[in-house]
Design a protein around this motif. Structure first.
Motif, short mmCIF file in Angstrom:
data_model
loop_
_atom_site.label_atom_id
_atom_site.label_comp_id
_atom_site.label_asym_id
_atom_site.label_seq_id
_atom_site.Cartn_x
_atom_site.Cartn_y
_atom_site.Cartn_z
N ILE A 233 -43.91 -54.33 -22.25
CA ILE A 233 -44.79 -54.37 -23.42
C ILE A 233 -45.06 -52.96 -23.94
O ILE A 233 -45.64 -52.12 -23.24
N GLY A 234 -44.62 -52.71 -25.18
CA GLY A 234 -44.84 -51.42 -25.82
C GLY A 234 -46.09 -51.44 -26.69
O GLY A 234 -47.01 -52.24 -26.47
N GLU A 235 -46.09 -50.58 -27.71
CA GLU A 235 -47.28 -50.43 -28.56
C GLU A 235 -47.17 -51.26 -29.84
O GLU A 235 -47.94 -52.18 -30.07
N PRO B 70 -44.12 -52.15 -33.36
CA PRO B 70 -42.80 -51.86 -33.94
C PRO B 70 -42.84 -50.57 -34.74
O PRO B 70 -43.86 -50.23 -35.35
N GLY B 71 -41.71 -49.84 -34.75
CA GLY B 71 -41.54 -48.68 -35.60
C GLY B 71 -40.62 -49.05 -36.77
O GLY B 71 -40.40 -50.24 -37.03
N ALA B 72 -40.08 -48.02 -37.42
CA ALA B 72 -39.28 -48.27 -38.63
C ALA B 72 -38.03 -49.12 -38.35
O ALA B 72 -37.76 -50.09 -39.07
N ARG C 124 -34.84 -45.01 -31.24
CA ARG C 124 -34.59 -44.02 -30.19
C ARG C 124 -35.33 -44.35 -28.89
O ARG C 124 -34.77 -44.26 -27.79
N SER C 125 -36.60 -44.75 -29.02
CA SER C 125 -37.37 -45.16 -27.82
C SER C 125 -36.69 -46.33 -27.15
O SER C 125 -36.65 -46.42 -25.92
N GLY C 126 -36.17 -47.24 -27.97
CA GLY C 126 -35.51 -48.43 -27.46
C GLY C 126 -34.25 -48.11 -26.69
O GLY C 126 -33.97 -48.72 -25.65
N TYR D 104 -45.34 -44.84 -18.51
CA TYR D 104 -45.41 -44.17 -19.81
C TYR D 104 -44.69 -44.97 -20.90
O TYR D 104 -43.85 -45.82 -20.62
N HIS D 105 -45.00 -44.63 -22.15
CA HIS D 105 -44.22 -45.16 -23.26
C HIS D 105 -42.94 -44.33 -23.37
O HIS D 105 -42.98 -43.11 -23.21
N PRO D 106 -41.79 -44.99 -23.63
CA PRO D 106 -40.54 -44.23 -23.72
C PRO D 106 -40.58 -43.09 -24.75
O PRO D 106 -39.90 -42.08 -24.57
N1 URA Z 1 -42.20 -48.65 -29.82
C1 URA Z 1 -42.87 -49.76 -29.39
O1 URA Z 1 -43.91 -49.65 -28.77
N2 URA Z 1 -42.33 -50.95 -29.67
C2 URA Z 1 -41.17 -51.12 -30.31
O2 URA Z 1 -40.73 -52.25 -30.49
C3 URA Z 1 -40.51 -49.94 -30.73
C4 URA Z 1 -41.04 -48.73 -30.49
#
Ligand code: URA
Length: 183
Positions: A43-45, A47-49, A61-63, A156-158
């Motif tokens: 679970i991330g934060e 969606p980005g662009a 890039r994080s993905g 951490y978040h990527p």
């Molecule tokens: N960062 C997030 O936390 N979620 C995504 O889906 C993409 C980047």
């Protein structure tokens, strides 16, 4: 209804969600993707662009980095489940507001309930704080926390790992701890 169908139906609801103002600025909602039978859910934060453009989670890039970490511990994107706290992109990638987090939360809760993973991995401060309450990632990372018979793992978040080489190393170590739990 099968669990797979339940998850698909939920994702259709999320794709058409208008519960918060982010639906006016997003291109696509991003419900998440992966197997309904996943042992582990990330679970991330928000969606980005790239995610907003494609409707798919963690494809920027994080993905790429998250995908490589998942592969490093012997999984693939197909046998885990990946999503974020928010399902719609906040404008200019600003931090999610508490109101947005609260509004979106039932979606995440339903995803966790349907998938019922062995471990829920919280990537970064927003995910950790949203589900477990406020704590510093720098102190909490690499640890498990259990609530209501559900096991959470904090790391951490990527995006932070991509910015700071030290964080990248710590995140790698955290994933080895996670791997031990999943064998
Ligand atoms: N960062 C997030 O936390 N979620 C995504 O889906 C993409 C980047």
């Amino acid at each position: 209804m099968t669990r797979k169908k339940q998850l698909e139906a939920l994702h259709d609801v999320i794709r058409n969600c208008t519960l918060c103002p982010l639906h006016k600025t997003r291109i696509n909602a991003v419900p998440g993707e992966g197997s309904v039978d996943s042992e582990v859910m990330f679970i991330g934060e928000a969606p980005g662009a790239s995610e907003d453009e494609t409707g798919r989670p963690f494809v920027g890039r994080s993905g790429e980095f998250l995908t490589s970490m998942i592969q490093e511990i012997g999984f693939s994107r197909d046998n885990v489940f990946i999503t974020s706290i928010l399902k719609s992109r906040p404008p200019r990638n600003r931090t999610p507001t508490q109101a947005e987090i609260n509004t979106c939360r039932p979606y995440l809760e339903q995803q966790i309930e349907i998938i019922n993973p062995k471990v829920v991995v919280l990537l970064g401060g927003v995910a950790i704080t949203s589900l477990l309450g406020p704590r510093k990632v720098s102190e909490a990372h690499g640890q498990f926390h259990e609530i209501d018979d559900r096991k959470y793992f904090m790391t951490y978040h990527p995006a932070a790992a991509l910015r700071f080489p030290k964080v990248k190393n710590r995140m790698r170590e955290d994933f080895q701890v996670l791997k031990q739990e999943l064998v």
